[in-house]
Enzyme design. Structure first.
Site, short mmCIF file in Angstrom:
data_model
loop_
_atom_site.label_atom_id
_atom_site.label_comp_id
_atom_site.label_asym_id
_atom_site.label_seq_id
_atom_site.Cartn_x
_atom_site.Cartn_y
_atom_site.Cartn_z
N HIS A 75 10.72 -77.04 -89.54
CA HIS A 75 11.59 -76.18 -90.36
C HIS A 75 12.69 -77.02 -91.01
CE1 HIS A 75 14.22 -72.93 -91.63
NE2 HIS A 75 15.19 -73.46 -90.92
N ASP A 104 12.73 -86.28 -123.85
CA ASP A 104 12.11 -86.34 -122.53
C ASP A 104 12.98 -87.27 -121.70
OD1 ASP A 104 10.37 -86.24 -120.29
OD2 ASP A 104 8.68 -85.91 -121.63
N TRP A 139 14.86 -82.69 -86.70
CA TRP A 139 14.76 -83.27 -88.05
C TRP A 139 15.42 -84.63 -88.13
CZ3 TRP A 139 18.18 -84.59 -92.01
CH2 TRP A 139 19.51 -84.23 -91.83
N SER A 169 9.07 -91.11 -103.77
CA SER A 169 9.22 -90.12 -104.82
C SER A 169 10.68 -89.96 -105.24
CB SER A 169 8.66 -88.79 -104.33
OG SER A 169 9.17 -87.73 -105.09
N SER A 170 11.55 -89.81 -104.24
CA SER A 170 12.96 -89.59 -104.56
C SER A 170 13.56 -90.79 -105.27
CB SER A 170 13.76 -89.33 -103.29
OG SER A 170 13.33 -88.16 -102.69
N HIS A 253 24.41 -88.77 -94.09
CA HIS A 253 25.55 -88.08 -94.66
C HIS A 253 25.57 -88.07 -96.18
CE1 HIS A 253 28.64 -85.30 -93.92
NE2 HIS A 253 29.13 -85.72 -95.05
N GLU A 255 23.03 -87.96 -97.81
CA GLU A 255 21.97 -86.97 -98.03
C GLU A 255 22.54 -85.55 -98.09
OE1 GLU A 255 18.82 -87.01 -98.65
OE2 GLU A 255 18.21 -84.97 -98.15
N TYR A 257 25.30 -84.70 -99.31
CA TYR A 257 25.84 -84.50 -100.65
C TYR A 257 24.74 -84.51 -101.69
CZ TYR A 257 30.13 -84.75 -98.20
OH TYR A 257 31.12 -84.47 -97.31
N SER A 268 28.82 -74.88 -111.46
CA SER A 268 29.82 -75.23 -112.48
C SER A 268 29.33 -74.95 -113.89
CB SER A 268 30.20 -76.71 -112.37
OG SER A 268 30.64 -77.01 -111.08
N HIS A 302 30.85 -89.03 -88.02
CA HIS A 302 31.29 -87.74 -87.48
C HIS A 302 30.11 -86.94 -86.93
CE1 HIS A 302 31.00 -85.81 -91.76
NE2 HIS A 302 29.88 -85.64 -91.11
N HIS A 303 28.88 -87.41 -87.22
CA HIS A 303 27.73 -86.79 -86.57
C HIS A 303 27.55 -87.32 -85.15
CE1 HIS A 303 26.18 -84.97 -90.30
NE2 HIS A 303 26.72 -86.01 -90.87
N THR A 328 36.48 -81.55 -102.12
CA THR A 328 35.66 -80.34 -102.06
C THR A 328 36.53 -79.11 -102.30
OG1 THR A 328 34.47 -81.53 -100.35
CG2 THR A 328 33.85 -79.25 -100.71
N LYS A 331 37.46 -78.64 -105.89
CA LYS A 331 36.41 -78.00 -106.69
C LYS A 331 36.46 -76.48 -106.51
CE LYS A 331 32.77 -81.22 -107.39
NZ LYS A 331 31.33 -81.29 -107.44
N ARG A 450 21.63 -75.56 -79.20
CA ARG A 450 20.55 -75.49 -80.18
C ARG A 450 19.29 -76.11 -79.56
NH1 ARG A 450 22.56 -79.98 -84.61
NH2 ARG A 450 20.73 -79.28 -85.75
#
Lengths: 689, 226
Positions: A75, A104, A139, A169-170, A253, A255, A257, A268, A302-303, A328, A331, A450
């Site tokens: 998931h 293009d 994950w 790909s990315s 991290h 990621e 963002y 926006s 911080h993780h 943040t 914004k 969890r």
């Protein structure tokens, strides 16, 4: 290879299955990305449903602990890598060339390659279900649970190799979009005239380019540990499992963002359109996005507050994490400032954008609460974290993406969504999302960890878990409504017109759906919110704009030809990665299949480089598409690309709003205070410095 | 030419102007190289974190041979010179020299790879394999991926030489050579970093000696110390 490309004609044709398989049109690739990612969304949603069903009552025996582990792992992996990232990529593809006034992307065939590799990566990851070896280590797959002694089946190999393929790909897509945005803008579109979504795509792409190599290395090390007996994360051999956490989160991290910035960009765009006001403080929003992109690199630990990094490291990362909340928050205030005093039109897209702002604030606040390390020690690995991640990724990223779906669907299809069903979808999602995830804050603070597959009734978690599972049903119905809405809307006659929202972006000045060449004449961008400027001026002159740019004969405009080779090369990448799953145990060549994949890749790349243009242009004009902006500008627009108004750079003209009298900067074409259009003097331009 | 190749029409007069004036393909190459920096950066970081952490030998001091690798490093640096000559010859349209210098670059790169194959085999016979200890794990992974980059570069250069032999490389298509050169010089620079860290500095590392508690045992300990 010369013979190969001599024998095989370049594909042509504009309809049918092959036209989709060989397409290099950014709009079609955007659709392919969107549809594929939506199917993965349903798959990830079913996995979430099994999780919620299992947890809805205590001591449930619906699924085994092993199956449960596979469900939450797949998931999370699916929703992040196969849903939100490719849905964002779908918008990059469809919107970016239109929004910057290009025909293009810079490398159309590379773009097709990105899509096919994404599809194959997703299939490889999910193929693990077929062999009943789905990955089951979460994950983020912490070492050393992922090592061979603890995860003996091939699940983690599927996971590592699938993510490697998705990384290819990315990266290919990110290279492409950086070059496209930097190099393919229409004349007059300076950096500070780029729509916010374009800006956020640029920042996201830069993050991708720099973050993915780090996880690539982490995955290589994991694969080597599992298959070649190396000791990267094996304590018995002196390795340190914490290194995996560092590599993962140095990628992970940024990621975060990568997932949220595109949604912020979409919001926006949507908020100003439906508030009938330009984005409040555009330069500050751009700057905040860039600062988030930079500071996102300084917060990864911080993780890992509970790992035991020592007080100094924890304090440093605590402070940087609190600091990143500032841009943040800026914004959020800008979005609220955009709404303030606007003529708010609550279309479905606007509702989703407002939902994004509201839910992202909730997720942001719980985020600040675990930026505080002592408080995080209580929350780590509880459902509080699950609540947080779903508020920012479901309430944040996915709501932003749905705002974009409702906003750009008329441009893509020429048809309007059914507004009633759209609003029903929004309210089901908004209510369902809060019913599902808000109770998880309480569950987490009450100590529910969890990743547990069941729990005893004595803990007192039953009621809220059942409530969360009921919320899932609401989300399920909401998704069905959305699908019904799409089917109904696609069957309608085109009714949207080219500009249903009176929107400011360049993409709204052309027909819906856009012709294959996008812009017959490359527009000269007059400022931020270009199309508003054009429409307001035309209205003031008494000849309002009612028609899109007229069609021209597509054969007069050189567009890139379709190609087989991106697909062939992508198949090579798949064989190369999937071949790693077959260990022959032979002495010298344990893994023969990847060599075959390598050869397919090689053939694909050589043929790609030597590909002739399609028959119809083969005789006369030669256009290599990849590499120089393909058939970029017609002669009329080309000359103007680098021209700037003489003497205009650096001039600042002070203006007063004729309506309310407030002082405006020259960059404002609309009064941010009252929303009235500002008549500009002789083009006070500001260029990127 | 029986068919039309992409390589053959990168002529400047056909170049379409871009917003920044930088060619798209060149920009793509720079962005790719920035990405590759992080790739090697992560591998090098892994090596540095695990430096001196091997629990069993052989340790670097036992088997690293700095003089031999200095020679192969010199050969690789010379290949960058050959690459520069190849680009110069391309700009001056000296067809023979283009092919000569492209092949020379590939040849010097191949000698470097030959040294690496020799070194890997030697280490294997001396008892260091990828699964022996952390030194073997990090050393073979890092230098192996660098060798793979060089090998890819050789294939690229040979492909260019093949195209050049057909007379299709010249001033108008100098970008093709320039891009290969950017890649080649980048791989070369990465080797200078690897050579400095793994051979000149790390090549004399011995096994864990003295009180192990004085050695920051892991990246966690390292972060704890700062």
């Amino acid at each position: 290879m010369a013979t190969l490309t001599d024998v095989i004609d370049r594909p042509s044709g504009e309809s049918g299955l092959w036209s989709w398989i060989t397409t290099v049109d950014h709009k079609r690739i955007g659709v392919l990305y969107g549809v594929t990612a939506f199917i993965f969304l349903l798959l990830g949603g079913i996995e979430a449903g099994i999780i919620r069903l299992q947890l809805s009552v205590p001591d449930s025996t619906l699924v085994s602990a092993d199956t449960f582990n596979q469900m939450f792992t797949m998931h999370g992996t699916t929703m992040i890598f196969l849903v939100i990232m490719p849905l964002s990529a779908s918008f990059f593809n469809f919107v970016i060339p239109l929004a910057i006034g290009a025909r293009d992307v810079a490398f159309p065939r590379l773009n097709a390659f990105s899509y096919w590799v994404f599809l194959f990566g997703g299939l490889l990851l999910n193929a693990s279900f077929l062999t009943n070896q789905a990955p089951d280590a979460g994950w983020f797959s912490y070492a050393n649970l992922t090592e061979k002694p603890f995860s003996a089946n091939q699940g983690l190999d599927y996971w590592a190799l699938g993510l490697q393929v998705l990384g290819v790909s990315s990266l290919a897509a990110a290279f492409n979009f950086i070059v496209t945005i930097v190099n393919m803008r229409a004349p007059g579109m300076s950096l500070m005239r780029m729509p916010l979504f374009v800006w956020m795509t640029l920042v996201t792409s830069i993050l991708l380019v720099l973050a993915f190599p780090v996880i690539t290395v982490g995955l290589i090390e994991l694969t080597f540990d599992r298959n070649f007996g190396t000791n990267f994360f094996v304590p018995e051999g002196g390795g340190d499992p914490i290194l995996w956490q560092h590599l993962f989160w140095v990628f992970g991290h940024p990621e975060v963002y990568i997932l949220i910035l595109p949604a912020m960009g979409i919001v926006s765009e949507v908020l100003p359109t439906f508030s009938r006001k330009p984005l409040f403080g555009y330069p500050v929003v751009v700057f905040s996005g860039v600062v988030i992109g930079i500071m996102g690199w300084a917060v990864w630990s911080h993780h890992m507050f509970t790992v035991g990094l020592g007080p100094v490291a924890v304090t440093v990362f605590m402070i940087t994490t609190m600091l990143i909340a500032v841009p943040t928050g800026v914004k959020i205030f800008n979005w609220i400032g955009t709404l303030w005093g606007g003529q708010i039109d609550l279309k479905t897209a606007m509702l989703f954008a407002l939902g994004f702002v509201a839910l992202f604030i909730v997720g942001g606040l719980s985020g600040v609460s675990h930026a505080v390390a002592p408080s995080d020690n209580q929350q780590q690995d509880t459902y509080y974290i699950v609540a947080h991640i779903h508020y920012v990724l479901f309430g944040g990223a996915l709501f932003g993406i749905f705002a974009g779906v409702y906003y750009w669907f008329p441009k893509l299809t020429g048809k309007l969504f059914h507004e009633g069903l759209g609003k029903l979808h929004f309210w089901l999602y908004f209510i369902g999302m809060n019913v599902t995830f808000f109770p998880m804050h309480y569950l987490g603070l009450n100590g529910m960890p969890r990743r547990i597959y069941t729990y005893a009734s004595e803990f007192g978690w039953d009621g809220l878990n059942l409530l969360a599972s009921l919320g899932y049903l609401v989300l399920f119905v909401g998704t069905l409504i959305f699908m019904v809405n799409i089917l109904i809307s696609l069957r309608k006659e085109p009714d949207a017109g080219h500009d249903p929202w009176d929107a400011p972006g360049l993409e709204w000045s052309i027909a819906s759906p856009p012709p294959s060449y996008n812009f017959a004449k490359i527009p000269e961008v007059e400022g931020l919110d270009h199309y508003w400027i054009v429409k307001r001026r035309a209205a003031a002159e008494g000849r309002p704009v009612t028609e899109p740019e007229a069609y021209v004969d597509p054969s007069t405009i050189h567009m890139p030809d379709p190609s087989y080779w991106p697909l062939v090369t992508a198949i090579g990448v798949l064989v190369l990665a999937a071949g790693m799953l077959f260990d022959t145990g032979w002495d010298y060549i344990r893994f023969p299949i990847p060599f075959i994949g390598g050869i397919i890749c090689f053939i694909g790349i050589i043929a790609w480089a030597n590909e002739p243009p399609a028959k119809e242009h083969a005789g006369g004009d030669h256009h290599a598409e990849d590499g120089h902006g393909m058939a970029h500008h017609p002669a009329t627009a080309t000359a103007a690309v680098m021209e700037r108004p003489a003497g205009a750079a650096g001039v600042t003209v002070r203006l007063l709003c004729s309506n309310c009298g407030n002082q405006l900067s020259s960059s404002f074409r609309f009064c941010p205070y009252c929303g009235g259009a500002v008549e500009s003097p002789a083009d006070p331009d500001h260029q990127e410095g | 030419m029986a068919h039309h190749t992409e390589i053959s029409h990168h002529a400047p007069e056909e170049e379409h102007p871009t917003t920044t004036g930088i060619n798209n393909r060149k920009l793509l190459m720079w962005v790719f190289l920035s990405s590759d920096c992080l790739f090697f950066g992560s591998l090098i970081a892994t090596y540095m974190v695990y430096r001196g952490q091997s629990l069993v030998g052989p340790y670097p001091v036992d088997i690293i041979d700095v003089p031999i690798t200095t020679i192969s490093t010199f050969v690789l640096l010379c290949s960058s010179f050959a690459m520069v000559r190849a680009l110069a010859a391309t700009n001056e349209d000296r067809q023979g020299a283009i092919i000569f210098w492209l092949l020379m670059t590939a040849f010097l790169g191949a000698i470097f790879i030959g040294f690496q194959v020799y070194e890997f085999n030697l280490f294997k016979t001396e008892g260091l394999r990828i699964d022996t200890n952390l030194f073997g794990t990090t050393f073979f992974t890092l230098t192996g991926f660098h060798g793979a980059h060089v090998t890819l570069g050789i294939v690229w250069l040979l492909g260019l030489a093949w195209v050049a032999k057909k007379g299709r490389v010249g001033p108008k298509t100098a970008l093709d050579v320039e891009l290969a050169g950017l890649y080649w010089h980048f791989v070369d620079i990465v080797w200078i970093v690897i050579f400095t860290l793994l051979y000149l500095i790390g090549g004399f590392d011995t096994g864990p000696a003295g009180d192990p508690s004085l050695v920051p045992h892991s990246i966690t300990g390292f972060l704890g110390l700062i």
